[in-house]
Design an enzyme around this catalytic site. Structure first.
Site, mmCIF file in Angstrom:
data_model
loop_
_atom_site.group_PDB
_atom_site.id
_atom_site.type_symbol
_atom_site.label_atom_id
_atom_site.label_comp_id
_atom_site.label_asym_id
_atom_site.label_seq_id
_atom_site.Cartn_x
_atom_site.Cartn_y
_atom_site.Cartn_z
ATOM 1 N N GLU A 296 -0.957 -9.191 -0.959
ATOM 2 C CA GLU A 296 -2.391 -9.383 -0.698
ATOM 3 C C GLU A 296 -3.199 -9.312 -2.002
ATOM 4 O O GLU A 296 -4.139 -10.072 -2.199
ATOM 5 C CB GLU A 296 -2.855 -8.347 0.325
ATOM 6 N N GLY B 95 0.507 -5.054 0.759
ATOM 7 C CA GLY B 95 -0.688 -5.023 -0.089
ATOM 8 C C GLY B 95 -0.443 -5.622 -1.456
ATOM 9 O O GLY B 95 -1.372 -6.118 -2.096
ATOM 10 N N ALA C 272 0.870 -1.171 0.000
ATOM 11 C CA ALA C 272 0.000 0.000 0.000
ATOM 12 C C ALA C 272 0.909 1.222 0.000
ATOM 13 O O ALA C 272 2.103 1.112 0.265
ATOM 14 C CB ALA C 272 -0.864 -0.014 1.256
ATOM 15 N N GLU D 6 4.394 -5.618 7.065
ATOM 16 C CA GLU D 6 3.655 -4.557 7.753
ATOM 17 C C GLU D 6 4.064 -4.397 9.222
ATOM 18 O O GLU D 6 4.048 -3.298 9.756
ATOM 19 C CB GLU D 6 2.146 -4.836 7.680
HETATM 20 N N1 T1G Z 1 4.694 3.397 -0.058
HETATM 21 C C1 T1G Z 1 5.185 4.618 -0.395
HETATM 22 N N2 T1G Z 1 6.488 4.853 -0.778
HETATM 23 C C2 T1G Z 1 7.288 3.795 -0.824
HETATM 24 C C3 T1G Z 1 6.847 2.484 -0.478
HETATM 25 C C4 T1G Z 1 5.481 2.305 -0.090
HETATM 26 N N3 T1G Z 1 4.976 1.114 0.225
HETATM 27 N N4 T1G Z 1 7.903 1.650 -0.605
HETATM 28 C C5 T1G Z 1 8.940 2.402 -1.018
HETATM 29 N N5 T1G Z 1 8.588 3.680 -1.151
HETATM 30 C C6 T1G Z 1 9.433 4.784 -1.608
HETATM 31 C C7 T1G Z 1 10.602 5.090 -0.668
HETATM 32 O O1 T1G Z 1 10.238 5.959 0.346
HETATM 33 C C8 T1G Z 1 11.617 5.707 -1.619
HETATM 34 O O2 T1G Z 1 11.233 7.035 -1.825
HETATM 35 C C9 T1G Z 1 11.382 4.947 -2.914
HETATM 36 O O3 T1G Z 1 10.062 4.391 -2.819
HETATM 37 C C10 T1G Z 1 12.348 3.813 -3.144
HETATM 38 O O4 T1G Z 1 12.321 2.983 -1.996
HETATM 39 C C11 T1G Z 1 -2.734 -2.851 3.341
HETATM 40 C C12 T1G Z 1 -0.776 -1.989 5.308
HETATM 41 C C13 T1G Z 1 10.330 -2.201 -1.932
HETATM 42 C C14 T1G Z 1 12.189 -3.299 -0.805
HETATM 43 O O5 T1G Z 1 6.596 -2.193 3.905
HETATM 44 O O6 T1G Z 1 10.692 -2.256 1.747
HETATM 45 O O7 T1G Z 1 0.973 -2.755 2.314
HETATM 46 O O8 T1G Z 1 13.202 8.145 -0.836
HETATM 47 O O9 T1G Z 1 14.666 3.473 -1.307
HETATM 48 O O10 T1G Z 1 15.978 0.055 -1.450
HETATM 49 O O11 T1G Z 1 -1.556 -4.662 4.179
HETATM 50 O O12 T1G Z 1 11.174 0.236 -0.557
HETATM 51 O O13 T1G Z 1 13.084 7.779 -3.263
HETATM 52 O O14 T1G Z 1 11.547 9.434 -2.170
HETATM 53 O O15 T1G Z 1 13.357 1.646 -0.170
HETATM 54 O O16 T1G Z 1 15.080 -0.530 -3.708
HETATM 55 C C15 T1G Z 1 4.059 -2.733 3.092
HETATM 56 C C16 T1G Z 1 8.214 -0.970 1.840
HETATM 57 C C17 T1G Z 1 3.364 -1.407 3.102
HETATM 58 C C18 T1G Z 1 7.575 -2.297 1.764
HETATM 59 C C19 T1G Z 1 12.590 -1.343 -2.319
HETATM 60 N N6 T1G Z 1 5.218 -2.647 2.237
HETATM 61 N N7 T1G Z 1 9.246 -0.756 0.845
HETATM 62 O O17 T1G Z 1 13.747 -1.014 -1.654
HETATM 63 O O18 T1G Z 1 14.088 1.358 -2.547
HETATM 64 S S1 T1G Z 1 2.014 -1.427 4.225
HETATM 65 C C20 T1G Z 1 6.413 -2.371 2.739
HETATM 66 C C21 T1G Z 1 10.438 -1.413 0.915
HETATM 67 C C22 T1G Z 1 0.824 -2.371 3.414
HETATM 68 C C23 T1G Z 1 -1.366 -3.497 3.462
HETATM 69 C C24 T1G Z 1 -0.370 -2.716 4.199
HETATM 70 C C25 T1G Z 1 11.485 -1.032 -0.073
HETATM 71 C C26 T1G Z 1 11.596 -1.989 -1.281
HETATM 72 P P1 T1G Z 1 12.320 8.135 -2.047
HETATM 73 P P2 T1G Z 1 13.683 2.377 -1.406
HETATM 74 P P3 T1G Z 1 14.841 -0.049 -2.375
#
Ligand code: T1G
Length: 688
Positions: A105, A102, A63, A125
């Site tokens: 999911e 998400g 998400a 999450e």
């Molecule tokens: N939402 C918004 N921005 C995100 C994002 C996300 N989910 N994931 C990454 N970014 C942005 C990040 O801030 C950065 O921005 C850029 O993308 C590159 O990321 C309903 C509740 C995928 C392994 O927890 O673990 O789903 O600094 O530098 O090293 O159940 O990003 O360039 O402006 O980290 O290659 C669950 C989070 C969400 C995964 C890539 N998902 N992301 O790593 O790049 S909650 C996560 C990561 C959810 C549902 C729920 C990593 C990555 P900027 P990066 P990277």
């Protein structure tokens, strides 16, 4: 369809392609056209199968975290998944890169999931203080079993494609062009015909769950939660998937999600998610980073050996230099032993160990550093020794090579000024054990060139470190603030608290351990040597060291440690020593409560953080949070000292600091101007 979503056709197979750089997060501007596309393709008789895929480097990484805490825009993910999973024609998720949160999911809403060989799948999450809120806690157990799902969701750790296939999470893993494979897969499935069973109806595996074994596993995991709510909620939600009807369990997941997303803990952990990424950004224009392909490390002691391992683990060839063959062989033997321990523990394969050791070249000749792009010295913490090493380095190192010092305290401007190439000099302050600790304080000296700085910030990410750029001052950010906390911890002992009471207040707050247990683990002699070098004293800590009580490594420090054990046992001798020292200072012991302990140790920490911001030693308050969470065990559920100050209330912190300043006259309690401004504005922005 939209800028963020395209639909293409390959005959009767429709491919929905999400294109929302950088990680295809399920932002509202993706969800809306996605729902629309699914409904249209569902109702389009010319479509036999629907594939969901993503453009660019990864499948959906979750998400959109930036949307949390804001009014929810419809359609939500769970509505899209509910629509998707009852589509009669086959639906297939084609996963490359990462399918996280998400994103997984959404894929669990499809009848089938296929991946390429490099894919990673997980529900992280919990690392954001949340639980999967799009049905993951109810659908994942139906595919991989309750205990596996519990482990994946409570740890938040992703699994690889092979394991996902073996556990039933994905239906096929393809080598080569995924799109071609998935279209053939879809066409074949459609040709065979349905009915296609949605994941929600695949609960035969769940019925076989051994709830007693599940509860034992959940209890074990709960022990490690240290006051964090999300891991407990995750375990409860997965248990619901086993014991409740699908829709009841889904509703329960929702209720838990809504509660957590509004919690301070989740706000703190989301703050840290973005803070870590922000910390890696160097304000100012983009630089052409210097290229780093080979690294040199001077000193094969505890720090040098750990630093060399960090680079080798990151895939870099390392030249390890020592003053003598004997010292070199000792250092290499320790590295080999450390890897062997990892193999025994199963966290490293024998083959990986061989590959990493093959990246090491030992030497006792500075000339062998001539082809290194970066050289890190980790020799004895003494200015004369450091300058002597840098003198030899600048002669041996090639033009453009970056010269780094691993000093924890010494003045890097003085070291850099002792060379004729200050633009190449900076600090790389690793934390012990350097091959394990994630934090790397990158110290920018007055004349450090931006392209050198940018190169090591980038390198830090490549070796799995969390980098924070800091300025030159005594102790940089972390150790400088630690000193403020340390002095008060000792004062609390003299006034009547015991090491156990102080440490208990810290573990209750959420720290892995308190300052005295941490001191015993790290070795009290390190701080002692540093105080002596600076002409400073700490009456209790110095006395312990004079008695050879260096902590775990000598079996006694503030606590007693049975031979080889790590369990800290209170030592009446130490408590008597503390009482004697207090009596010598005319301090009458009194009862000291946990609240006072936290006030007098963490409020000065925040205050020193404010001073560091005022001086520009740290660029952002969030950088200080990243340092303390990744280098000093500050509880993630509190977001770091500067974020926590917002939760605690800056006005309250100032009021209590002024109280203690009044009572003790000590400068650590004198409120910093920026802290006062934080109390007025509610943010640290004002001073940045
Ligand atoms: N939402 C918004 N921005 C995100 C994002 C996300 N989910 N994931 C990454 N970014 C942005 C990040 O801030 C950065 O921005 C850029 O993308 C590159 O990321 C309903 C509740 C995928 C392994 O927890 O673990 O789903 O600094 O530098 O090293 O159940 O990003 O360039 O402006 O980290 O290659 C669950 C989070 C969400 C995964 C890539 N998902 N992301 O790593 O790049 S909650 C996560 C990561 C959810 C549902 C729920 C990593 C990555 P900027 P990066 P990277």
């Amino acid at each position: 369809m939209s800028d963020f979503l395209k639909v293409s056709r390959d005959g009767d197979v429709a491919i929905v392609i999400i294109d929302n750089p950088p990680v295809n997060a399920l932002s509202f501007h993706v969800r809306e056209p996605l729902m629309q596309a699914l409904v249209e393709l569902r109702d389009d008789p010319s479509v036999a199968a629907i594939v969901i895929a993503c453009a660019d480097r990864t499948f959906v990484a979750g998400a959109d975290i930036t949307e949390f805490g804001k009014p929810v825009q419809q359609p939500e993910l769970r509505a899209i998944v509910a629509t998707l999973e009852i589509i009669a024609k086959p639906t297939i998720a084609a996963i490359h890169g990462t399918a996280l949160g998400g994103g997984l999911e959404l894929a669990l809403g499809c009848h089938f999931r296929v991946t390429d060989a490099g894919a990673k799948l997980g529900l992280p999450e919990v690392k954001l203080g949340l639980l999967p809120g799009g049905g993951g806690t109810v659908r994942l157990p139906r595919l991989v079993g309750a205990v596996k799902a519990l482990k994946m969701i409570v740890s938040g750790a992703p699994i690889g494609a092979e394991e996902a296939h073996a556990t039933g999470l994905v239906d096929a893993v393809f080598e080569g062009d995924l799109t071609t494979h998935v279209v053939n897969f879809a066409r074949e499935i459609a040709r065979k015909g349905g009915p296609f069973t949605p994941v929600r109806d695949r609960d035969e595996g769940l019925k076989a769950t051994d709830l007693a074994a599940f509860d034992t596993e959940a209890a074990d995991l709960a022990k490690k939660a240290r006051g964090l709510e999300a891991p407990i909620a995750c375990a409860q939600a997965v248990r619901n998937a086993v014991t409740l009807h699908f829709d009841e369990a889904l509703a329960a997941e929702r209720a838990l999600f809504v509660k957590l997303v509004a919690s301070d803990q989740s706000r703190a952990q989301r703050h840290l998610f973005f803070a870590e990424r922000e910390a890696a950004k160097i304000p100012g224009k983009d630089f052409i980073k210097r290229r780093i392909a080979r690294v040199g490390v001077i000193g094969a002691g505890t720090m040098g050996g750990g630093i060399a391992m960090a680079f080798a683990n990151g895939g870099y060839p390392v030249t390890l230099l020592e003053t003598s063959q004997e010292a070199l062989l000792r250092g290499l033997a320790t590295i080999d032993k450390n890897y062997a321990v990892s193999v025994t523990r199963g966290s490293l394969t024998e083959d990986a160990k061989r590959q990493r050791l093959a990246r090491f070249t030992g030497s006792t000749d500075y000339a062998d550093l001539a082809d290194c792009d970066l050289i890190v010295e980790a020799v004895f913490e003494d200015m004369t020794v450091k300058k002597e090493v840098f003198g030899r380095l600048e002669a041996a190192a090639k033009p453009g090579a970056i010269l780094a010092t691993n000093t924890s305290y010494l003045d890097i401007n003085e070291i850099s000024a002792s060379t004729s190439r200050p633009q190449d000099v900076l600090g790389l302050h690793f934390f012990s054990p350097a091959n394990v600790m994630k934090l790397l304080e990158i110290v920018r000296a007055e004349k450090t060139a931006p392209d050198a700085l940018a190169a090591v910030v980038d390198l830090a990410r490549r070796i799995g470190k969390v980098a924070v750029v800091v300025g030159v001052c005594h102790g940089f950010v972390g150790n400088r603030m630690l000193a403020a906390r340390g002095a008060e911890s000792e004062a609390l002992l003299l006034e009547g608290a015991t090491p156990r009471q102080v440490d208990q207040a810290f573990t209750d707050f959420g720290w892995p351990m308190g300052p005295f247990q941490m001191g015993d683990l790290a070795g009290l002699d390190i701080g002692w040597r540093n105080r002596k070098a600076r002409g400073q004293t700490a009456v209790i800590a110095d006395t312990l060291c004079e008695q050879g009580r260096f902590g775990q490594k000598t079996g006694r420090g503030y606590y007693l440690y049975e031979a080889g054990a790590r369990t800290a046992v209170p030592d009446p001798e130490v408590e008597a020593l503390i009482r004697d020292k207090a009596a010598e200072k005319g301090i009458a012991p009194r009862a000291v409560g946990a609240e006072e302990i936290i006030e007098r140790t963490l409020y000065p920490l925040v205050n020193e953080g404010a001073r560091i911001l005022e001086e520009g030693i740290a660029a952002r308050a969030s950088d200080i949070d990243v340092v303390w969470v990744n280098g000093y065990g500050f509880p993630v559920g509190k977001g770091g000292p500067m974020f926590w100050a917002g939760l605690e209330g800056a006005a309250k912190i100032i009021e209590r600091l002024e109280y203690w300043h009044q009572r003790t006259g000590r400068q650590v309690f004198k409120p910093a101007p920026l802290l006062k401004r934080m109390a007025e504005t509610g943010s640290w922005e004002a001073g940045e």
